[in-house]
Design a protein around this motif. Structure first.
Motif, PDB file in Angstrom:
ATOM      1  N   ASN A 258      49.031 -51.173 -81.933  1.00 31.84           N
ATOM      2  CA  ASN A 258      48.128 -52.285 -82.254  1.00 31.84           C
ATOM      3  C   ASN A 258      48.892 -53.573 -82.528  1.00 31.84           C
ATOM      4  O   ASN A 258      48.459 -54.656 -82.122  1.00 31.84           O
ATOM      5  CB  ASN A 258      47.238 -51.926 -83.443  1.00 31.84           C
ATOM      6  N   ARG A 259      50.020 -53.482 -83.220  1.00 37.89           N
ATOM      7  CA  ARG A 259      50.825 -54.672 -83.496  1.00 37.89           C
ATOM      8  C   ARG A 259      51.394 -55.266 -82.206  1.00 37.89           C
ATOM      9  O   ARG A 259      51.409 -56.475 -82.031  1.00 37.89           O
ATOM     10  CB  ARG A 259      51.971 -54.345 -84.454  1.00 37.89           C
ATOM     11  N   ILE A 260      51.869 -54.404 -81.316  1.00 35.13           N
ATOM     12  CA  ILE A 260      52.424 -54.894 -80.043  1.00 35.13           C
ATOM     13  C   ILE A 260      51.322 -55.526 -79.205  1.00 35.13           C
ATOM     14  O   ILE A 260      51.502 -56.604 -78.626  1.00 35.13           O
ATOM     15  CB  ILE A 260      53.141 -53.765 -79.285  1.00 35.13           C
ATOM     16  N   ALA A 261      50.156 -54.881 -79.145  1.00 35.64           N
ATOM     17  CA  ALA A 261      49.045 -55.399 -78.336  1.00 35.64           C
ATOM     18  C   ALA A 261      48.539 -56.743 -78.849  1.00 35.64           C
ATOM     19  O   ALA A 261      48.131 -57.599 -78.060  1.00 35.64           O
ATOM     20  CB  ALA A 261      47.904 -54.390 -78.304  1.00 35.64           C
ATOM     21  N   SER A 262      48.585 -56.941 -80.158  1.00 33.95           N
ATOM     22  CA  SER A 262      48.097 -58.203 -80.721  1.00 33.95           C
ATOM     23  C   SER A 262      49.228 -59.218 -80.935  1.00 33.95           C
ATOM     24  O   SER A 262      49.016 -60.219 -81.613  1.00 33.95           O
ATOM     25  CB  SER A 262      47.364 -57.938 -82.037  1.00 33.95           C
ATOM     26  N   HIS A 263      50.403 -58.935 -80.379  1.00 34.48           N
ATOM     27  CA  HIS A 263      51.558 -59.851 -80.445  1.00 34.48           C
ATOM     28  C   HIS A 263      51.934 -60.188 -81.888  1.00 34.48           C
ATOM     29  O   HIS A 263      52.251 -61.327 -82.201  1.00 34.48           O
ATOM     30  CB  HIS A 263      51.286 -61.136 -79.652  1.00 34.48           C
ATOM     31  N   ARG A 264      51.882 -59.191 -82.753  1.00 35.98           N
ATOM     32  CA  ARG A 264      52.276 -59.390 -84.150  1.00 35.98           C
ATOM     33  C   ARG A 264      53.602 -58.699 -84.428  1.00 35.98           C
ATOM     34  O   ARG A 264      53.777 -58.007 -85.421  1.00 35.98           O
ATOM     35  CB  ARG A 264      51.193 -58.876 -85.090  1.00 35.98           C
ATOM     36  N   VAL A 265      54.550 -58.883 -83.519  1.00 31.04           N
ATOM     37  CA  VAL A 265      55.891 -58.338 -83.676  1.00 31.04           C
ATOM     38  C   VAL A 265      56.861 -59.505 -83.698  1.00 31.04           C
ATOM     39  O   VAL A 265      56.815 -60.379 -82.836  1.00 31.04           O
ATOM     40  CB  VAL A 265      56.253 -57.375 -82.520  1.00 31.04           C
ATOM     41  N   GLY A 266      57.698 -59.536 -84.683  1.00 34.58           N
ATOM     42  CA  GLY A 266      58.673 -60.615 -84.799  1.00 34.58           C
ATOM     43  C   GLY A 266      59.306 -60.587 -86.166  1.00 34.58           C
ATOM     44  O   GLY A 266      59.149 -59.626 -86.925  1.00 34.58           O
TER      45      GLY A 266
ATOM     46  N   ALA B 233      58.814 -63.078 -88.463  1.00 28.87           N
ATOM     47  CA  ALA B 233      58.061 -63.879 -89.429  1.00 28.87           C
ATOM     48  C   ALA B 233      57.374 -62.967 -90.437  1.00 28.87           C
ATOM     49  O   ALA B 233      57.161 -61.778 -90.196  1.00 28.87           O
ATOM     50  CB  ALA B 233      57.019 -64.739 -88.708  1.00 28.87           C
ATOM     51  N   ARG B 234      57.014 -63.549 -91.544  1.00 32.20           N
ATOM     52  CA  ARG B 234      56.316 -62.799 -92.588  1.00 32.20           C
ATOM     53  C   ARG B 234      54.976 -62.285 -92.049  1.00 32.20           C
ATOM     54  O   ARG B 234      54.245 -63.011 -91.405  1.00 32.20           O
ATOM     55  CB  ARG B 234      56.092 -63.691 -93.797  1.00 32.20           C
ATOM     56  N   GLY B 235      54.656 -61.043 -92.322  1.00 30.38           N
ATOM     57  CA  GLY B 235      53.411 -60.456 -91.866  1.00 30.38           C
ATOM     58  C   GLY B 235      53.502 -59.826 -90.481  1.00 30.38           C
ATOM     59  O   GLY B 235      52.530 -59.266 -89.999  1.00 30.38           O
ATOM     60  N   GLN B 236      54.648 -59.943 -89.841  1.00 31.13           N
ATOM     61  CA  GLN B 236      54.838 -59.335 -88.533  1.00 31.13           C
ATOM     62  C   GLN B 236      55.681 -58.075 -88.661  1.00 31.13           C
ATOM     63  O   GLN B 236      56.434 -57.913 -89.625  1.00 31.13           O
ATOM     64  CB  GLN B 236      55.526 -60.309 -87.572  1.00 31.13           C
ATOM     65  N   LEU B 237      55.537 -57.215 -87.684  1.00 31.08           N
ATOM     66  CA  LEU B 237      56.340 -55.987 -87.639  1.00 31.08           C
ATOM     67  C   LEU B 237      57.707 -56.332 -87.073  1.00 31.08           C
ATOM     68  O   LEU B 237      57.813 -56.888 -85.978  1.00 31.08           O
ATOM     69  CB  LEU B 237      55.640 -54.943 -86.767  1.00 31.08           C
ATOM     70  N   HIS B 238      58.728 -56.029 -87.822  1.00 31.64           N
ATOM     71  CA  HIS B 238      60.095 -56.379 -87.419  1.00 31.64           C
ATOM     72  C   HIS B 238      60.517 -55.526 -86.218  1.00 31.64           C
ATOM     73  O   HIS B 238      60.235 -54.325 -86.179  1.00 31.64           O
ATOM     74  CB  HIS B 238      61.052 -56.160 -88.597  1.00 31.64           C
TER      75      HIS B 238
ATOM     76  N   ALA C  90      49.917 -41.570 -86.476  1.00 26.65           N
ATOM     77  CA  ALA C  90      49.404 -42.741 -87.193  1.00 26.65           C
ATOM     78  C   ALA C  90      50.339 -43.936 -87.023  1.00 26.65           C
ATOM     79  O   ALA C  90      49.885 -45.071 -86.790  1.00 26.65           O
ATOM     80  CB  ALA C  90      49.225 -42.412 -88.673  1.00 26.65           C
ATOM     81  N   PHE C  91      51.629 -43.691 -87.125  1.00 28.09           N
ATOM     82  CA  PHE C  91      52.622 -44.751 -86.946  1.00 28.09           C
ATOM     83  C   PHE C  91      52.542 -45.305 -85.522  1.00 28.09           C
ATOM     84  O   PHE C  91      52.658 -46.516 -85.301  1.00 28.09           O
ATOM     85  CB  PHE C  91      54.008 -44.198 -87.255  1.00 28.09           C
ATOM     86  N   GLY C  92      52.315 -44.431 -84.557  1.00 24.71           N
ATOM     87  CA  GLY C  92      52.183 -44.856 -83.163  1.00 24.71           C
ATOM     88  C   GLY C  92      51.002 -45.787 -82.963  1.00 24.71           C
ATOM     89  O   GLY C  92      51.110 -46.810 -82.281  1.00 24.71           O
ATOM     90  N   PHE C  93      49.860 -45.445 -83.567  1.00 22.16           N
ATOM     91  CA  PHE C  93      48.694 -46.317 -83.463  1.00 22.16           C
ATOM     92  C   PHE C  93      48.963 -47.677 -84.099  1.00 22.16           C
ATOM     93  O   PHE C  93      48.586 -48.715 -83.546  1.00 22.16           O
ATOM     94  CB  PHE C  93      47.461 -45.675 -84.115  1.00 22.16           C
ATOM     95  N   ALA C  94      49.609 -47.680 -85.251  1.00 27.18           N
ATOM     96  CA  ALA C  94      49.894 -48.941 -85.939  1.00 27.18           C
ATOM     97  C   ALA C  94      50.831 -49.822 -85.105  1.00 27.18           C
ATOM     98  O   ALA C  94      50.588 -51.032 -84.952  1.00 27.18           O
ATOM     99  CB  ALA C  94      50.504 -48.666 -87.308  1.00 27.18           C
ATOM    100  N   ILE C  95      51.866 -49.229 -84.559  1.00 31.26           N
ATOM    101  CA  ILE C  95      52.814 -49.996 -83.747  1.00 31.26           C
ATOM    102  C   ILE C  95      52.147 -50.487 -82.465  1.00 31.26           C
ATOM    103  O   ILE C  95      52.318 -51.641 -82.064  1.00 31.26           O
ATOM    104  CB  ILE C  95      54.067 -49.161 -83.439  1.00 31.26           C
TER     105      ILE C  95
END
Length: 166
Positions: free
Chosen positions: A58-66, A68-73, A51-56
């Motif tokens: 998806n975050r990497i694919a949608s460029h939501r890593v960083g 900023a607030r709401g992004q995966l650190h 489950a953690f793998g799917f979440a990560i």
């Protein structure tokens, strides 16, 4: 950081198999019964890692890593890689231990009542260890950035340099 090699996990599993087989041959009569829940203890960890793998992923694919607030650190991803590497080692060693026990009790299951009663727990444990190893490798794969995959294809490219999390 280099990817976990299946060859290394296989060596760990084989060493654990031989050690547990020798110990089980010598001391099986003095071991407590192996219940089903003992073997099933690795399944929740494997499910959580998938489950953690799917979440990560998806975050990497949608460029939501960083940062900023709401992004995966990015540190969270690094910790997930460390968890995946450790879990792969534990899974490989556990698979070897369970396989060694299977080699001892499976031939005696028709003759020895304790072996017949222990067989389901050992089988579930072996399959759980394989599931944990697979889940750990999946989690590690999900933590890779698209740059990592491009660097591996480039001649002379070092995949350890492609770990900038955007």
């Amino acid at each position: 950081m280099n990817a976990t090699r299946v060859r290394d996990l296989a060596v760990i599993g084989i060493v654990a198999l031989i050690a547990s087989w020798l110990l089980a041959e010598a001391f099986y009569g003095s071991l407590p019964p192996i219940r089903l829940l003992v073997g099933a203890s690795l399944y929740p960890i494997a499910v959580a890692e998938v489950a953690f793998g799917f979440a990560i992923r998806n975050r990497i694919a949608s460029h939501r890593v960083g940062m900023a607030r709401g992004q995966l650190h990015p540190i969270t991803i690094a910790r997930a890689v460390a968890l995946a590497k450790a879990s792969a080692l534990v899974g490989a060693a556990s698979a070897g231990v369970w396989a060694g026990l299977l080699l001892v009790i499976a031939p005696d299951r028709a003759i020895v009542r304790a072996a017949m009663e222990d067989l389901p727990g050992v089988t579930v444990g072996f399959l759980g260890a394989l599931a944990l190893t697979g889940a750990a490798l999946w989690l590690e794969q999900c933590c890779r950035t698209p740059d990592d995959e491009e660097d591996e294809d480039t001649p002379g490219g070092d995949p350890s340099w492609g770990t900038d999390f955007r």
